[in-house]
Design a protein around this motif. Structure first.
Motif, mmCIF file in Angstrom:
data_model
loop_
_atom_site.group_PDB
_atom_site.id
_atom_site.type_symbol
_atom_site.label_atom_id
_atom_site.label_comp_id
_atom_site.label_asym_id
_atom_site.label_seq_id
_atom_site.Cartn_x
_atom_site.Cartn_y
_atom_site.Cartn_z
ATOM 1 N N ASP A 5 0.814 -1.223 0.000
ATOM 2 C CA ASP A 5 0.000 0.000 0.000
ATOM 3 C C ASP A 5 0.844 1.268 0.000
ATOM 4 O OD1 ASP A 5 -2.081 -1.658 0.266
ATOM 5 O OD2 ASP A 5 -2.464 -1.248 2.399
ATOM 6 N N CYS A 6 2.072 1.165 0.514
ATOM 7 C CA CYS A 6 2.839 2.406 0.675
ATOM 8 C C CYS A 6 3.648 2.741 -0.574
ATOM 9 C CB CYS A 6 3.750 2.302 1.901
ATOM 10 S SG CYS A 6 4.895 0.927 1.856
ATOM 11 N N ILE A 7 3.469 1.959 -1.637
ATOM 12 C CA ILE A 7 4.242 2.177 -2.855
ATOM 13 C C ILE A 7 3.359 2.743 -3.960
ATOM 14 C CG2 ILE A 7 5.393 0.850 -4.694
ATOM 15 C CD1 ILE A 7 6.622 -0.735 -2.349
ATOM 16 N N THR A 16 7.540 5.644 -5.722
ATOM 17 C CA THR A 16 7.605 6.319 -4.416
ATOM 18 C C THR A 16 7.309 5.317 -3.306
ATOM 19 O OG1 THR A 16 5.256 6.904 -4.405
ATOM 20 C CG2 THR A 16 6.770 8.509 -5.388
ATOM 21 N N ILE A 17 7.851 5.620 -2.142
ATOM 22 C CA ILE A 17 7.491 4.847 -0.945
ATOM 23 C C ILE A 17 7.187 5.864 0.154
ATOM 24 C CG2 ILE A 17 9.975 4.481 -0.389
ATOM 25 C CD1 ILE A 17 8.986 1.889 1.124
ATOM 26 N N GLY A 18 6.055 5.704 0.790
ATOM 27 C CA GLY A 18 5.649 6.640 1.846
ATOM 28 C C GLY A 18 5.696 8.078 1.368
ATOM 29 N N VAL A 23 13.979 7.610 -6.502
ATOM 30 C CA VAL A 23 15.153 7.994 -7.297
ATOM 31 C C VAL A 23 15.938 9.077 -6.541
ATOM 32 C CG1 VAL A 23 15.904 8.899 -9.537
ATOM 33 C CG2 VAL A 23 13.889 7.407 -9.412
ATOM 34 N N GLU A 24 15.197 9.970 -5.920
ATOM 35 C CA GLU A 24 15.840 11.009 -5.083
ATOM 36 C C GLU A 24 16.514 10.364 -3.864
ATOM 37 O OE1 GLU A 24 16.191 14.132 -5.954
ATOM 38 O OE2 GLU A 24 15.105 13.635 -7.807
ATOM 39 N N LEU A 25 15.841 9.368 -3.292
ATOM 40 C CA LEU A 25 16.425 8.685 -2.119
ATOM 41 C C LEU A 25 17.736 8.011 -2.505
ATOM 42 C CD1 LEU A 25 13.262 6.983 -0.502
ATOM 43 C CD2 LEU A 25 14.460 9.029 0.298
ATOM 44 N N ALA A 26 17.746 7.412 -3.690
ATOM 45 C CA ALA A 26 18.972 6.743 -4.158
ATOM 46 C C ALA A 26 20.098 7.761 -4.299
ATOM 47 C CB ALA A 26 18.707 6.035 -5.478
ATOM 48 N N LYS A 27 19.746 8.964 -4.766
ATOM 49 C CA LYS A 27 20.772 10.023 -4.910
ATOM 50 C C LYS A 27 21.278 10.454 -3.538
ATOM 51 C CE LYS A 27 19.238 12.277 -9.076
ATOM 52 N NZ LYS A 27 18.171 13.177 -9.434
ATOM 53 N N GLU A 28 20.326 10.640 -2.618
ATOM 54 C CA GLU A 28 20.694 11.176 -1.304
ATOM 55 C C GLU A 28 21.472 10.168 -0.448
ATOM 56 O OE1 GLU A 28 17.344 12.800 0.813
ATOM 57 O OE2 GLU A 28 18.567 13.183 2.619
ATOM 58 N N PHE A 29 21.014 8.919 -0.465
ATOM 59 C CA PHE A 29 21.605 7.951 0.472
ATOM 60 C C PHE A 29 22.527 6.943 -0.218
ATOM 61 C CE2 PHE A 29 17.716 9.491 2.460
ATOM 62 C CZ PHE A 29 18.209 9.871 3.702
ATOM 63 N N GLY A 30 22.587 6.991 -1.541
ATOM 64 C CA GLY A 30 23.396 6.019 -2.276
ATOM 65 C C GLY A 30 22.667 4.688 -2.385
ATOM 66 N N GLY A 413 6.803 11.432 3.292
ATOM 67 C CA GLY A 413 7.619 11.985 2.223
ATOM 68 C C GLY A 413 9.015 12.420 2.643
ATOM 69 N N LYS A 414 9.267 12.468 3.957
ATOM 70 C CA LYS A 414 10.602 12.913 4.432
ATOM 71 C C LYS A 414 11.426 11.702 4.868
ATOM 72 C CE LYS A 414 9.848 17.637 5.835
ATOM 73 N NZ LYS A 414 8.379 17.779 5.989
ATOM 74 N N ALA A 415 12.721 11.765 4.541
ATOM 75 C CA ALA A 415 13.563 10.607 4.848
ATOM 76 C C ALA A 415 14.636 10.944 5.873
ATOM 77 C CB ALA A 415 14.224 10.119 3.570
ATOM 78 N N ARG A 416 14.959 9.945 6.698
ATOM 79 C CA ARG A 416 16.067 10.094 7.655
ATOM 80 C C ARG A 416 16.763 8.744 7.781
ATOM 81 N NH1 ARG A 416 11.451 8.871 10.604
ATOM 82 N NH2 ARG A 416 11.799 7.397 12.302
ATOM 83 N N LEU A 417 17.984 8.772 8.271
ATOM 84 C CA LEU A 417 18.699 7.512 8.465
ATOM 85 C C LEU A 417 18.232 6.842 9.752
ATOM 86 C CD1 LEU A 417 22.500 8.060 7.763
ATOM 87 C CD2 LEU A 417 20.961 6.485 6.596
ATOM 88 N N ALA A 418 17.983 5.539 9.689
ATOM 89 C CA ALA A 418 17.695 4.779 10.913
ATOM 90 C C ALA A 418 18.937 3.976 11.294
ATOM 91 C CB ALA A 418 16.514 3.846 10.711
ATOM 92 N N VAL A 419 19.643 3.497 10.285
ATOM 93 C CA VAL A 419 20.922 2.804 10.510
ATOM 94 C C VAL A 419 21.885 3.311 9.434
ATOM 95 C CG1 VAL A 419 22.121 0.579 10.608
ATOM 96 C CG2 VAL A 419 19.721 0.706 11.306
#
Ligand code: LLP
Length: 432
Positions: A5-7, A16-18, A23-30, A413-419
């Motif tokens: 459901d979150c995709i 997108t997820i959540g 694609v932006e996440l891949a750029k930001e976090f590798g 829509g906002k991302a942060r590192l958990a690990v």
């Protein structure tokens, strides 16, 4: 459209997820990167907690099976959602305690707990130890006696149910390394020994019949077998056990064609069986624990990779090799697990390219999926392997000294590192 459901797909045609553009996440976090949607995780937690309220008048506790994905952030979420925790090692226990998870809401599992782990659990005051075997029972009693404590335990019982799932993850039959069989007399022997142990307080029994189970019947049957056993214990010893832990194992959708029964339905139906059958047997309805792992986090996650190479072997197959593999997702090599894979930057295009997605490890079996349909891809494209929230990060290794990927948590829509992702320095940090 997809398994979870979150995709979704945004106006750029990106996955997108959540609400976050992968694609932006891949750029930001590798890449590789595990990405999880916090809202989806919390939605699942709440549904389980509510089902205990609705079906057992709150007389129970949902334990998040942290083996599915254990890190501080998941422990914090489980704690915040009023859940308990199922831990299966000193490492999982340490993770939980490091965020001040209430020890009394932790159940400690394991078929081969180390002496030091038992001491750690007793010192920490974990709520219940799920005792697997006689050696453990005797050791635990001795540890508790030395510390002048009484330890509350459940005994792990094999209800002997054949749940239709993959052989490797079936744990309820007699031929299983987990727990005591009823029919051989071992289970009753363990009950008697526990009742005779001065520093052990036997409060209940536990079973877990397997994982990724789609039907409800095996769970109903397991509940009945366990209640029958509780009655047998009462008749034989006079002890009325007050707690029943029914384990986890609720199946999720890995492919669009998968049709697991919703876990809310499972909870409703099994609770009916527990309530009516307890009454029939003249037992009080026990305090219920359930231990969902996969169904909390599985569909809330995906893994992002970058395509490195596309190699077509005429009349054989096309390999799409990515920058991760069996190190971050060993489930295909272990269980031939199914996954849906999408090209994140071409998510709106048709998936008509039949490929084998391979990892970068020095091992032919290092595959993530064979003969799967994805969009036509080229080097540099981003692939998203869906439904990797459970048993991917937690089962990851450093094979070939490849660093483990980060775990990224998305919320609205906002991302942060958990690990954090591991570095090469991390890889050698314990080398002497
Ligand atoms: N409780 C006990 C005692 C368990 O052994 C397990 C899983 C669970 C709860 C949680 O089960 P779940 O709700 O997640 O199905 N590595 C395998 C799965 C192994 C499951 C082991 N025990 C996989 O990747 O499919």
């Amino acid at each position: 459209m997809y398994v979870s459901d979150c995709i979704d797909i945004n106006s750029k045609g990106h996955l997108t997820i959540g609400g976050a553009d992968t694609v932006e996440l891949a750029k930001e976090f590798g890449t590789p990167a595990y990405v999880l949607d916090e809202c989806e995780i919390r939605k699942n937690c709440r549904a389980f907690v509510k089902s205990i309220e609705d079906n057992y008048n709150g007389n129970g506790l949902v334990l998040y099976a942290s083996k599915a994905l254990c890190c501080k952030e998941l422990c914090r979420i489980a704690m915040d959602e009023n859940m308990g925790l199922d831990v299966v090692s000193g490492g999982e226990l340490f993770t939980a305690l490091s965020v001040d998870f209430p020890a009394e809401k932790i159940c400690f599992h394991g078929n081969s707990k180390k002496y030091s782990e038992l001491v750690y659990a007793v010192d920490a005051g974990v709520g219940r130890i799920i005792v697997d075997n006689i050696t453990e029972l005797e050791t635990l009693n001795a540890i508790a006696a030395e510390k002048n404590k009484t330890v509350k335990i459940l005994l792990r019982i094999k209800p002997g149910i054949d749940a239709h799932t993959h052989d490797f993850i079936k744990t309820g039959q007699i031929d299983s390394k987990f727990g005591f069989a009823i029919e051989t007399g071992e289970a009753m022997e363990a009950v008697r020994l526990a009742l005779d142990s001065s520093c052990i307080d036997l409060v209940g029994v536990h079973c877990h019949i397997g994982s990724q189970i789609f039907e409800i019947d095996p769970f109903e049957l397991a509940a009945k077998v366990m209640l029958d056993f509780m009655l047998y214990v009462k008749k034989e010893t006079g002890a009325e056990l007050s707690e029943l832990n029914l384990g986890g194992g609720f199946g999720i959708k890995y492919l669009s064609s998968d049709a697991p029964r919703p876990f809310t339905e499972y909870m409703e139906q099994v609770s009916k069986v527990v309530k009516t059958y307890s009454k029939e047997l003249g037992l009080s309805v026990p305090f219920i624990y359930i231990e969902p792992g996969r169904s909390i986090v599985g569909a809330a996650g995906l893994t992002l990779y970058t395509v490195g190479v596309v190699k077509t072997i005429p009349d054989v197959r096309t390999y799409v090799s990515v920058d991760g593999g069996m190190g971050d997702n060993p489930r295909y090599i272990l269980y031939q697990s199914d996954y849906e894979i999408v090209c994140a930057n071409k998510a709106d295009r048709e998936r008509d390219f039949v490929v084998t997605v391979a990892g970068k490890c020095c091992e032919s079996g290092d595959l993530i999926q064979e003969n799967t349909k994805i969009q036509k891809v080229e080097p540099g494209d981003i692939l998203a392997v869906l439904t990797t929230g459970a048993y991917n990060y937690s089962m990851a290794s450093n094979y070939n000294r490849i660093p483990r990927p980060p775990v990224v948590m998305v919320k609205d829509g906002k991302a942060r590192l958990a690990v954090k992702g591991e570095s090469y320095e991390d890889i050698i940090s314990n080398d002497i």
